[in-house]
Design an enzyme around this catalytic site. Structure first.
Site, PDB file in Angstrom:
ATOM      1  N   GLU A 178      43.130 -35.047  -0.349  1.00 41.40           N
ATOM      2  CA  GLU A 178      44.174 -36.456  -0.953  1.00 41.40           C
ATOM      3  C   GLU A 178      45.332 -35.584  -0.577  1.00 41.40           C
ATOM      4  O   GLU A 178      46.858 -36.498  -0.323  1.00 41.40           O
ATOM      5  CB  GLU A 178      43.623 -36.663  -2.716  1.00 41.40           C
ATOM      6  N   CYS A 230      43.851 -32.822  -7.611  1.00 40.05           N
ATOM      7  CA  CYS A 230      44.893 -34.533  -6.696  1.00 40.05           C
ATOM      8  C   CYS A 230      45.081 -35.338  -7.454  1.00 40.05           C
ATOM      9  O   CYS A 230      45.613 -36.237  -7.364  1.00 40.05           O
ATOM     10  CB  CYS A 230      43.637 -34.527  -6.048  1.00 40.05           C
ATOM     11  N   CYS A 240      39.630 -34.580  -7.962  1.00 41.10           N
ATOM     12  CA  CYS A 240      39.435 -33.199  -9.104  1.00 41.10           C
ATOM     13  C   CYS A 240      41.098 -33.388 -10.176  1.00 41.10           C
ATOM     14  O   CYS A 240      42.118 -34.759  -9.197  1.00 41.10           O
ATOM     15  CB  CYS A 240      39.475 -32.029  -8.086  1.00 41.10           C
ATOM     16  N   HIS A 298      43.479 -30.182  -0.289  1.00 43.92           N
ATOM     17  CA  HIS A 298      42.474 -31.076  -0.651  1.00 43.92           C
ATOM     18  C   HIS A 298      43.175 -31.872   0.662  1.00 43.92           C
ATOM     19  O   HIS A 298      44.589 -32.579   0.788  1.00 43.92           O
ATOM     20  CB  HIS A 298      42.321 -31.207  -1.795  1.00 43.92           C
TER      21      HIS A 298
END
Length: 150
Positions: free
Chosen positions: A53, A84, A81, A51
């Site tokens: 992040e 993360c 999420c 992701h």
């Protein structure tokens, strides 16, 4: 527009342009300086943990030569999420600035809500096994004098 969110958006656009993944970009800042940035690379890397992040955290840690991002802040195009957010908390960042919320993310086809509802169904998935053996492993770890470097 916030200068750091502008960079996060540009990072997300870069990922979209190259087909790397969804519209998620992130920038990590310390003392007003960008120390890491990244965008969603789930498709590019064929890895569900890539992701925006996570990529920004990886890059910031590499640049600073540490896993501890105390004093840093992250700007991200979407509400983090749970994976993360966990990484953000483990890295000791102090603030999260996000653009779009969970409902916005759901509207473009991402299923983040299911992860926030996980607690309701966790007993269907999580099973404790061999706790005593694992506790012995934990106790072995406690015997190491300088654990802070692990």
């Amino acid at each position: 527009m916030d200068q750091f969110m502008k960079i996060a958006i540009a990072e997300a656009r870069k990922g979209i342009k190259h087909g790397h993944g969804g519209p998620f970009g992130a920038v990590i800042v310390k003392n007003g300086e960008v120390i890491g940035k990244g965008h969603n690379e789930v498709i590019k890397q064929q890895n569900p943990t890539c992701h925006g992040e996570m990529m920004a955290i990886k890059n910031a840690c590499k640049k600073l030569g540490t896993f501890d991002l105390s004093g840093c802040e992250i700007y991200t195009t979407g509400y983090p999420c749970p994976m993360c957010m966990g990484a953000i908390l483990w890295s000791n960042m102090t603030k999260v600035y996000y653009g779009c919320n969970v409902d916005d993310t759901e509207k473009i086809g991402f299923r983040d809500k299911v992860f926030y509802e996980f607690e309701e169904h966790k007993d269907e998935m999580l099973v404790e096994v061999d706790r005593k053996a694992c506790l012995r492993l934990y106790n072995q770890y406690l015997q190491i004098d300088d654990r802070k470097n692990y």
